[in-house]
Scaffold this active site. Structure first.
Site, mmCIF file in Angstrom:
data_model
loop_
_atom_site.group_PDB
_atom_site.id
_atom_site.type_symbol
_atom_site.label_atom_id
_atom_site.label_comp_id
_atom_site.label_asym_id
_atom_site.label_seq_id
_atom_site.Cartn_x
_atom_site.Cartn_y
_atom_site.Cartn_z
ATOM 1 C CG ASP A 128 -2.128 0.949 0.985
ATOM 2 O OD1 ASP A 128 -2.062 1.774 0.052
ATOM 3 O OD2 ASP A 128 -3.119 0.872 1.740
HETATM 4 C C1 BGC Z 1 -4.968 3.381 0.078
HETATM 5 C C2 BGC Z 1 -5.044 2.386 -1.058
HETATM 6 C C3 BGC Z 1 -4.815 3.104 -2.360
HETATM 7 C C4 BGC Z 1 -3.477 3.809 -2.300
HETATM 8 C C5 BGC Z 1 -3.145 4.573 -3.562
HETATM 9 C C6 BGC Z 1 -3.719 4.209 0.037
HETATM 10 O O1 BGC Z 1 -3.774 5.250 0.961
HETATM 11 O O2 BGC Z 1 -5.046 2.683 1.305
HETATM 12 O O3 BGC Z 1 -6.276 1.739 -1.064
HETATM 13 O O4 BGC Z 1 -4.883 2.191 -3.425
HETATM 14 O O5 BGC Z 1 -3.500 4.738 -1.238
HETATM 15 O O6 BGC Z 1 -3.945 5.688 -3.680
#
Ligand code: BGC
Length: 755
Positions: free
Chosen positions: A230
């Protein structure tokens, strides 16, 4: 295209380190000299959030237009894998047209607490439903040569302290509740990537957790894609790569790559670990690019918008209705439409899944179009989008409602109430909206309420004033049209609850432990999540899991449950659903299993399969479902394996977890392989095994010991010592067994288990 192994062999260490640590916010490094393409990754999961040319990397809202499909809270309620596959395919086409290689979704975390601010992005409180819908979405998407990223792996069930908190959760609960949706998707849909979560699991950050990323994901489930972190989840790139992570995202200007290079240079990281990660990323790139024969240069925006509308209707849950809905579109008396959300819809959630829709329908416009002048539509806002109400707004709404034939009230959660990044603290609707509803209902009792919210809201305060309540969730850009069609009976409310609506927050299973501290959150309710908890504790709920009304009625019959092969713990289930009402409609038949005599605590019933049927009036559909051994099993911590205990199981077909229509019992007889007895097995365990019982009785007879003879004379005392390990009983009664005698005893008793 290219062969990943060969290419890795030709890359320099610096190139490999750069590849595994991302180029920038949304892409990986390409290597031109070896024809290695850079991959573009983009959020997901309800629309393609491709950043606009020149947009600042952190500006979520500056993106290209894309269809905003209903959020997962909505599509979870559709219980319709085929629909999810269609949505996945539409997202695949749009991703391709926008140059996206990996779309970051689906979100399949379990709704542990209704307070989780991101519940709108997740399907359900149930792992079977989440897994089936997620797998269908991935299949649809990947048909277009676009990779999915199943997220957030694992136990990311809250936003509070999401980057620091450790989910303290026992293995059985992980295996039965929090991992199965991921496992199902990995096995059935072969996603290109899995996204490692921010949080830690039992003290080890998910993004550097070898148990999760290697033992479970690779060794156990045979995952063949790449693990992406993530965004910002990786603290220690070396530990992450070692644990089985392949791609650190986002790229932040080479810092992580330098760390990797230094670790290899100093001998603290083997180059083969970097090779492994690089090869997996290249394999994803090769696979996606090799699978791109579908021409999707031009996306059919109208078709996707129509799909979004159908999906919103298929996901809408009619919670209550005394026959008030559907309304007649005319000719007829005035219709009062009240609530700012009718004009300015709440249709998607905040944070990384926020997309810029290609168009946006309001219910007010769509209602007006449907009645087409045959009925007067009167509108009053009642409150503002910032959820500010005022006496003039309230007075205007009451005046609008007075004298109307029917009132349609659009209530819900304001955008600021729920989002990625924080959790809610209440399940209540805003107090001013409830006050408005009370005031309107006092002058006109013909009220239907339409709700827009991502996480569940308490409904009792609404239902007392309404003849019908329609839960639309956050229904995407075409939600307005879907709502209007349902209200006027041009479409059917096809949704059923994918999560229980409780009566009060304090009844919910994680209430006492959610959200924990910055350090840890204890999953003290264990596997009693959602209806597993409410049904096992026989707690009253506002609306049970699986509930939803239709405009028609359904009967269930002809249940037949068979165990086709007595040598296997499997069953076939067949039954018929008939539309007994006067309109076409859909229903969701839910197959639950109860273990009637388990040796461990198990939930009252658990969903194992489901089937959605669309039926014309009078039409029947025969449904056949196969239940596998796993559908009867629990995770046995002692054996560290899925285990079916022979005995009676009840198969129940329900229209919700509490509206049980048909039931039949079956006996499964194949025993699990016996565990070898040890000197620390309990007396009860020894006595349960015929050979063990015989040996134990012999031992007692030979021992010439007072305690043993007391036990022989008073067998009713046996239950008191049944849970004591044999070794302790021997010690307590002053008996000693030499190690040779112990070994002989164990040999004799374990002959039949081959230990
Ligand atoms: C989120 C993810 C997301 C990623 C990219 C993170 O803060 O938890 O779900 O895909 O950011 O935006």
């Amino acid at each position: 295209m290219f062969d990943p192994k060969t290419v890795v062999g030709e890359m320099t260490l610096a190139e490999k380190a750069a590849l595994v640590t991302g180029a920038d916010m949304w892409s990986t490094v390409g290597v031109d000299r070896l024809n290695v393409p850079s991959l573009t990754l983009t959020d997901g999961p309800h629309g393609v959030r491709r950043m606009a040319e020149g947009a600042a990397p952190h500006d979520f809202y500056e993106c290209e237009p894309a269809t905003a499909f209903p959020t997962a809270a909505a599509t979870g309620s559709s219980w319709d894998p085929q629909l999810l596959e269609e949505i996945g395919a539409a997202l695949g086409a749009e991703s391709r047209a926008l140059g996206v290689d990996v779309l970051l979704g689906p979100g399949v975390n379990i709704k542990r607490s209704p307070l989780c601010g991101r519940n709108f992005e997740y399907f359900s409180e149930d792992p079977v439903l989440s897994g089936h819908l997620g797998a269908a979405w991935v299949r649809g998407l990947q048909r277009y040569g676009v990779g999915a990223s199943v997220k957030h792996f694992a136990a990311n069930n809250q936003e509070t302290h999401r980057m620091r908190v450790s989910a303290e959760v026992d293995e059985r609960t992980l295996r039965e509740i929090y991992l199965p949706a991921f496992a199902h998707i990995v096995r059935e849909a072969d996603p290109a990537t899995v996204m490692a979560a921010y949080n830690a699991v039992n003290g080890v950050p998910a993004a550097q957790n070898p148990w999760l990323l290697t033992e479970i994901l690779r060794d156990d489930w045979q995952f063949g894609g790449a693990v992406v972190s993530d965004w910002g989840a990786v603290v220690d790139p070396v530990a992450s790569l070692r644990a089985g992570l392949d791609l650190v995202m986002p790229g932040t200007g080479g810092g992580a790559a330098t760390t990797v290079l230094q670790a290899v240079a100093s001998g603290t990281l083997e180059e083969s670990v970097v090779d492994r990660a690089a090869e997996r990323i290249l394999a994803v790139a090769a696979r996606l690019h090799n699978n791109r024969d579908t021409d999707v240069e031009v996306v059919d925006g109208d078709r996707h918008h129509r799909l979004a509308r159908r999906a919103a209707a298929e996901s809408a849950v009619l919670l209550t209705n005394d026959g008030f809905l559907p309304l007649d579109s005319g000719p007829g008396g005035p219709v009062a439409v009240i609530g700012e959300f009718a004009r300015s819809p709440r249709y998607q959630g905040g944070g990384s899944s926020h997309v810029r829709p290609t168009r946006l329908e309001s219910a007010l416009t769509e209602l007006t179009a449907i009645v087409d002048g045959r009925r007067e539509i009167r509108f009053a806002a009642g409150f503002t989008l910032d959820d500010e109400s005022s006496e003039p707004l309230l007075a205007d709404a009451v005046a609008t409602a007075r004298g109307a034939e029917v009132v349609l009230m659009f209530l819900g959660l304001p955008e600021a109430a729920e989002s990625e990044g924080f959790d809610r603290t209440t399940l209540d609707l805003p107090v001013d909206q409830l006050r408005l509803l009370g005031a309107v209902a006092a002058v006109n009792s013909n009220v239907a309420v339409v709700l827009s919210n991502g996480g569940v809201v308490l409904t009792a305060g609404v239902e007392q004033h309404a003849r019908a309540v329609l839960e639309m969730w956050l229904p995407g850009q075409a939600g307005g049209g879907a709502t209007a069609e349902i209200l006027f009976g041009l479409a059917e409310p096809g949704g059923r609850l994918a999560e229980t609506i409780p009566l009060v927050l304090t009844d919910t299973p994680a209430y006492c432990n959610f959200p924990g501290t910055a350090q840890r959150v204890l999953y003290g309710e264990r596997h009693y999540v959602g209806y597993r908890w409410f049904d096992t504790t026989h707690r009253a709920v506002a609306h049970p899991f699986g509930h939803g009304l239709s405009y028609t009625t359904f009967d269930y019959g002809d249940l037949r449950v068979d165990v086709p092969d007595p040598e296997r713990n499997e069953a076939t289930v067949a039954f018929t659903v008939t539309n007994t009402g006067g309109r076409a409609g859909s229903d969701v038949a839910q197959v639950y299993v109860s273990d009637l005599a388990a040796s461990v605590d198990r939930p009252q019933r658990e969903l194992k399969a489901f089937g959605k049927v669309h039926l014309e009036p009078g039409q029947s559909r025969h449904i056949e479902i196969r239940l596998s051994e796993r559908d009867f099993a629990f995770w046995d911590e002692q054996r560290a394996a899925w285990t079916v205990e022979p005995g009676t199981f009840r198969i129940v077909i329900g229209a919700s977890s509490r509206d049980l229509r048909l039931a039949a019992d079956i006996d499964l007889v194949v025993p699990a392989p016996a565990l070898p007895l040890t000197i620390d097995s309990s007396v009860g365990e020894w006595m349960a095994r015929p050979a063990g019982r015989e040996l134990l009785l012999c031992l007692m007879a030979e021992s010439n010991n007072d305690h043993a003879s007391a036990l022989q004379q008073h067998p009713e005392m046996l239950p008191m010592v049944a849970s004591m390990p044999l070794s302790r009983v021997l010690a307590l009664t002053g008996q000693t067994l030499s190690s040779a005698a112990t070994a002989a005893l164990l040999d004799a008793v374990n002959t039949d288990v081959g230990a």
